[in-house]
Design a protein around this motif. Structure first.
Motif, mmCIF file in Angstrom:
data_model
loop_
_atom_site.group_PDB
_atom_site.id
_atom_site.type_symbol
_atom_site.label_atom_id
_atom_site.label_comp_id
_atom_site.label_asym_id
_atom_site.label_seq_id
_atom_site.Cartn_x
_atom_site.Cartn_y
_atom_site.Cartn_z
ATOM 1 N N ASN A 366 41.033 40.470 41.184
ATOM 2 C CA ASN A 366 42.152 40.063 42.039
ATOM 3 C C ASN A 366 43.030 41.239 42.446
ATOM 4 O OD1 ASN A 366 41.523 37.314 42.167
ATOM 5 N ND2 ASN A 366 42.528 36.908 40.207
ATOM 6 N N ASP A 367 43.178 42.233 41.565
ATOM 7 C CA ASP A 367 43.990 43.399 41.924
ATOM 8 C C ASP A 367 43.372 44.151 43.094
ATOM 9 O OD1 ASP A 367 46.006 43.126 39.912
ATOM 10 O OD2 ASP A 367 44.518 43.769 38.444
ATOM 11 N N TRP A 368 42.037 44.191 43.139
ATOM 12 C CA TRP A 368 41.346 44.828 44.265
ATOM 13 C C TRP A 368 41.595 44.041 45.553
ATOM 14 C CZ3 TRP A 368 39.219 49.163 45.801
ATOM 15 C CH2 TRP A 368 38.300 49.162 46.848
ATOM 16 N N LYS A 369 41.549 42.719 45.463
ATOM 17 C CA LYS A 369 41.804 41.892 46.643
ATOM 18 C C LYS A 369 43.244 42.061 47.113
ATOM 19 C CE LYS A 369 38.436 38.378 45.226
ATOM 20 N NZ LYS A 369 38.255 36.973 44.780
ATOM 21 N N ASN A 370 44.183 42.126 46.168
ATOM 22 C CA ASN A 370 45.588 42.280 46.548
ATOM 23 C C ASN A 370 45.843 43.632 47.198
ATOM 24 O OD1 ASN A 370 46.197 39.750 45.522
ATOM 25 N ND2 ASN A 370 46.768 40.540 43.512
ATOM 26 N N TYR A 371 45.226 44.683 46.650
ATOM 27 C CA TYR A 371 45.444 46.014 47.224
ATOM 28 C C TYR A 371 44.923 46.082 48.656
ATOM 29 C CZ TYR A 371 45.393 51.047 47.906
ATOM 30 O OH TYR A 371 45.605 52.309 48.413
ATOM 31 N N ASN A 372 43.854 45.355 48.925
ATOM 32 C CA ASN A 372 43.249 45.380 50.257
ATOM 33 C C ASN A 372 43.640 44.153 51.077
ATOM 34 O OD1 ASN A 372 41.583 47.865 50.024
ATOM 35 N ND2 ASN A 372 40.643 46.725 48.356
ATOM 36 N N ILE A 373 44.856 43.681 50.866
ATOM 37 C CA ILE A 373 45.384 42.563 51.638
ATOM 38 C C ILE A 373 45.394 42.926 53.117
ATOM 39 C CG2 ILE A 373 47.752 43.392 51.322
ATOM 40 C CD1 ILE A 373 48.675 40.505 51.289
ATOM 41 N N SER A 374 45.128 41.951 53.968
ATOM 42 C CA SER A 374 45.112 42.237 55.402
ATOM 43 C C SER A 374 46.525 42.551 55.886
ATOM 44 C CB SER A 374 44.554 41.041 56.175
ATOM 45 O OG SER A 374 45.440 39.943 56.094
ATOM 46 N N PRO A 375 46.669 43.465 56.843
ATOM 47 C CA PRO A 375 48.011 43.782 57.365
ATOM 48 C C PRO A 375 48.733 42.559 57.905
ATOM 49 C CG PRO A 375 46.417 45.437 58.070
ATOM 50 C CD PRO A 375 45.637 44.338 57.423
ATOM 51 N N GLN A 376 47.993 41.610 58.500
ATOM 52 C CA GLN A 376 48.627 40.407 59.035
ATOM 53 C C GLN A 376 49.246 39.580 57.914
ATOM 54 O OE1 GLN A 376 45.504 41.361 59.650
ATOM 55 N NE2 GLN A 376 45.627 42.018 61.796
ATOM 56 N N LYS A 377 48.493 39.415 56.821
ATOM 57 C CA LYS A 377 49.021 38.645 55.704
ATOM 58 C C LYS A 377 50.138 39.400 55.002
ATOM 59 C CE LYS A 377 47.579 36.036 51.620
ATOM 60 N NZ LYS A 377 46.436 35.668 50.742
ATOM 61 N N ALA A 378 50.004 40.733 54.954
ATOM 62 C CA ALA A 378 51.042 41.536 54.305
ATOM 63 C C ALA A 378 52.377 41.403 55.022
ATOM 64 C CB ALA A 378 50.616 43.000 54.259
ATOM 65 N N MET A 379 52.352 41.180 56.335
ATOM 66 C CA MET A 379 53.584 41.072 57.105
ATOM 67 C C MET A 379 54.078 39.643 57.216
ATOM 68 S SD MET A 379 54.340 44.061 57.571
ATOM 69 C CE MET A 379 55.844 43.611 58.425
ATOM 70 N N SER A 380 53.355 38.702 56.603
ATOM 71 C CA SER A 380 53.832 37.324 56.639
ATOM 72 C C SER A 380 55.048 37.186 55.733
ATOM 73 C CB SER A 380 52.720 36.368 56.187
ATOM 74 O OG SER A 380 52.464 36.530 54.807
ATOM 75 N N ASP A 381 55.736 36.081 55.868
ATOM 76 C CA ASP A 381 56.970 35.885 55.114
ATOM 77 C C ASP A 381 56.734 35.283 53.736
ATOM 78 O OD1 ASP A 381 58.662 36.806 57.199
ATOM 79 O OD2 ASP A 381 58.319 34.917 58.243
#
Length: 630
Positions: A366-381
């Motif tokens: 899961n830490d690998w998935k979190n680090y590579n979060i999509s920019p769109q999701k990263a900018m969500s609220d």
């Protein structure tokens, strides 16, 4: 009678000479090697050739030119090979000191007996090396040894057979697993050749002039490197030997006829990946795979074919990874990632194949998935800045460098490079700056609502309010709470005879104006009325607020967050009114509030917006809070 005998003897001699002249022999000659250079470039998206981007292997192949001149003039090509008198062979000695790799392979073998059509020519396609990473493969050196011999007792066919058996192991050799075949076969053959020649000379009769002498020769030369590279340019060198057939003897005892037989070529091949398919632009494509799929990739070895997972598990290496770690343990995953990277590199895999395997090994974490979060999701609220900072901190830096992430991204894999994270951080900072004015108003407004002292509330509100019509200390108050009775909280109250307030002429009620307590209380018009800080403090105190949410941007008509309108939810103490709570919408500019609107949950559909987007602008409102408003 004497004359007849003399004529008869002369006829026999002439006939022998004629027969001898008709018995031609063939020999093989080679010209000096020629070099044909061809350039190659970095793969798309990469600035230089670093040697870790390609695999290299060397191949020898004979190219016959036209019809075989060896067959010309031969009407009977049935097998009639007898003991050879002439032989020639070209043998390669291949070595790579970095990999401790040594092998020998035949370029061609030629054997000929007496007569024009009594010959054997063997020239097959031969793989001189397995696939080797370019940075190691460029160190591969090739020497060629050209042997000729006129001694029919030497086993040249046995020599080439031994070398063929050894070189065939290369066809079963996987990447980085070069079988070290010590190059002693041809050397031993030369030694035996010399011993046989010496023995033949020692056993010769007392009249050596009447015996044919044993003739043998050899020459050895080193060839230039097959590949070189520096910066943005690389060169692949193809070596070409022109091979000739030389026919001696025939009707003219002093003539020789030389004809081209073909070309012997040594050429390099390069490939960017052994485990992945390649796109049209030449880049490996690592998408749509899994660790299980890539683990089943067949790998050839000297002991037979095994898959990649078995190769890793059976490797005798001090950094042998555990392919089934605790997937939820970041430290354990990072440690095994490092071991897998080192092992894959030592096995000879290049950066594309290594990083494809590492990527799919880490996908279960899961830490690998979190680090590579999509920019769109990263900018969500839905994700708070502190959580994003925690995601970025677990970057597997003990295993992967920025170049590794760039390689993964080039193969189409969804990863965040350091530059991607910088962009996410910059966007987050801009987003924070966007919400900073709202958060400032939120802190001041909540402080007022929680203050039990009405006098202090008024002092806090005055610098926070402004309207264009009345200036500092005033605000446009709107009521969308229905029959909540907000107008009764105003002192002085609004007279029933007060004219309706239009958008152009908004009513103004101040604490110092004339009061009409005897007049009936009128409803607050839809456009609202302007009140001062004292009146607003009285309203806030009379509301008896129980709970407050954080403030968040109010949705506009298109469902997007307005940049200058905020909203917060509140509940009221029990038995204080017919409604349990509502929303307070406030419009602000320049750090001051110009409009406050009390609303029911149904007004402007803010309730549905909370359900659809629980977190917006750094403010998270749990949907359970909405149930307290009804």
């Amino acid at each position: 009678m004497r004359i007849r005998n003399i004529l008869s003897s002369r006829f026999v001699l002439f006939t022998a000479a004629l027969l001898s002249g008709c018995a031609t022999s063939r020999q093989i000659a080679i010209d000096h090697p020629a070099i044909q250079a061809s350039p190659f470039q970095p793969l798309p998206g990469f600035q230089v050739i670093d040697g870790d981007d390609y695999y290299l292997r060397l191949i020898s192949e004979f190219d016959f030119k036209g019809n075989s001149v060896l067959k010309s003039g031969c009407t009977n090509m049935t097998p009639s090979y007898e003991k050879s008198e002439l032989s020639a062979a070209l043998i390669y000695s291949v070595r790579n000191d970095i990999l401790k790799f040594n092998s020998e392979a035949p370029g061609f073998l030629y054997q000929a007996g007496a007569g024009k059509c009594n010959f054997k020519f063997d020239a097959k396609k031969v793989y001189l090396t397995p696939w080797i990473r370019l940075n190691s493969g460029k160190q591969t050196m090739v020497d060629y040894n050209f042997y000729t011999n006129a001694n029919s007792d030497l086993d040249v066919a046995g020599l080439v057979g031994d070398i063929n058996a050894a070189s065939n192991l290369l066809a079963l050799t996987g990447v980085g697993m070069g079988v070290a075949i010590m190059g002693q076969v041809a050397g031993q053959w030369v030694k035996n050749n010399q011993q046989t020649a010496t023995a033949s000379a020692s056993a010769a009769p007392a009249e050596p002039a009447k015996q044919p002498s044993v003739k043998h020769s050899s020459e050895s030369h080193s060839l230039p490197a097959a590949a070189s590279f520096s910066g943005k340019t690389g060169t692949l060198n193809q070596i070409v030997f022109k091979v000739y057939e030389v026919a001696e003897g025939g009707a003219n005892l002093f003539s020789s006829n030389t004809q081209p037989l073909g070309e012997l070529k040594i050429y390099p091949e390069i490939l960017p990946s052994l485990l992945l398919k390649t796109n049209a632009d030449g880049l490996p494509d690592a998408r749509d795979l899994s660790m299980e799929e890539i683990g089943y990739s067949p790998i050839k070895s000297a002991s037979g074919e095994i898959n990649l997972q078995q190769l890793i598990e059976q490797a005798k290496h001090p950094a042998k990874p555990n392919l089934k770690p605790d997937w939820n343990n970041y430290e354990e995953m990072e440690s095994n990632c490092r071991k897998l990277k080192v092992l894959m590199k030592d096995l000879g895999f290049n950066k594309f194949d290594r990083n494809a395997v590492i990527y799919y090994f880490l996908t279960k974490n899961n830490d690998w998935k979190n680090y590579n979060i999509s920019p769109q999701k990263a900018m969500s609220d839905d994700i708070r800045p502190k959580i994003m900072a925690a995601y970025r901190s677990k970057d597997f830096s003990q295993c992967l460098a920025s170049d590794d992430y760039a390689v993964m991204k080039a193969m189409g894999l969804a990863v965040n490079t350091p530059s991607d994270w910088n962009q996410i951080s910059e966007s987050g900072q801009k987003k924070e700056q966007f919400f900073t004015p709202l958060k400032s108003i939120e802190r001041q407004l909540i402080s007022v609502l929680k203050n039990p002292n009405i006098t202090e509330m008024e002092r806090q509100l005055y610098p926070l309010l402004i309207t264009g019509k009345r200036g500092d200390g005033t605000v446009l108050l709107q009521n969308h709470l229905g029959d909540f009775g907000l107008e009764t909280l105003l002192k002085p109250a609004i007279a029933a005879s007060a004219p309706a307030v239009s958008a152009a002429t908004t009513a103004v009620v101040t604490g110092t104006g004339p009061s009409t307590p005897a007049s009936p209380v009128a409803m607050i018009p839809g456009e609202g009325i302007i009140v001062d800080a004292q009146q607003l403090a009285q309203v806030f105190a009379a509301l008896s607020v129980s709970e407050l949410s954080c403030a968040r941007p109010a949705p506009d008509q298109l469902g997007k967050a307005a940049n200058n309108v905020g909203i917060l939810l509140f509940t009221l103490q029990e038995n204080r009114s017919r409604v349990k709570g509502g929303a307070m919408e406030f419009e602000f500019s320049g750090g001051k509030i110009s409009r406050i609107s009390f609303q029911l949950p149904s007004h402007r559909d803010f309730e549905q917006d909370v359900l659809d987007h629980p977190e917006t602008g750094g403010c998270r409102i749990d949907p359970s809070f909405l149930t307290k408003l009804h």
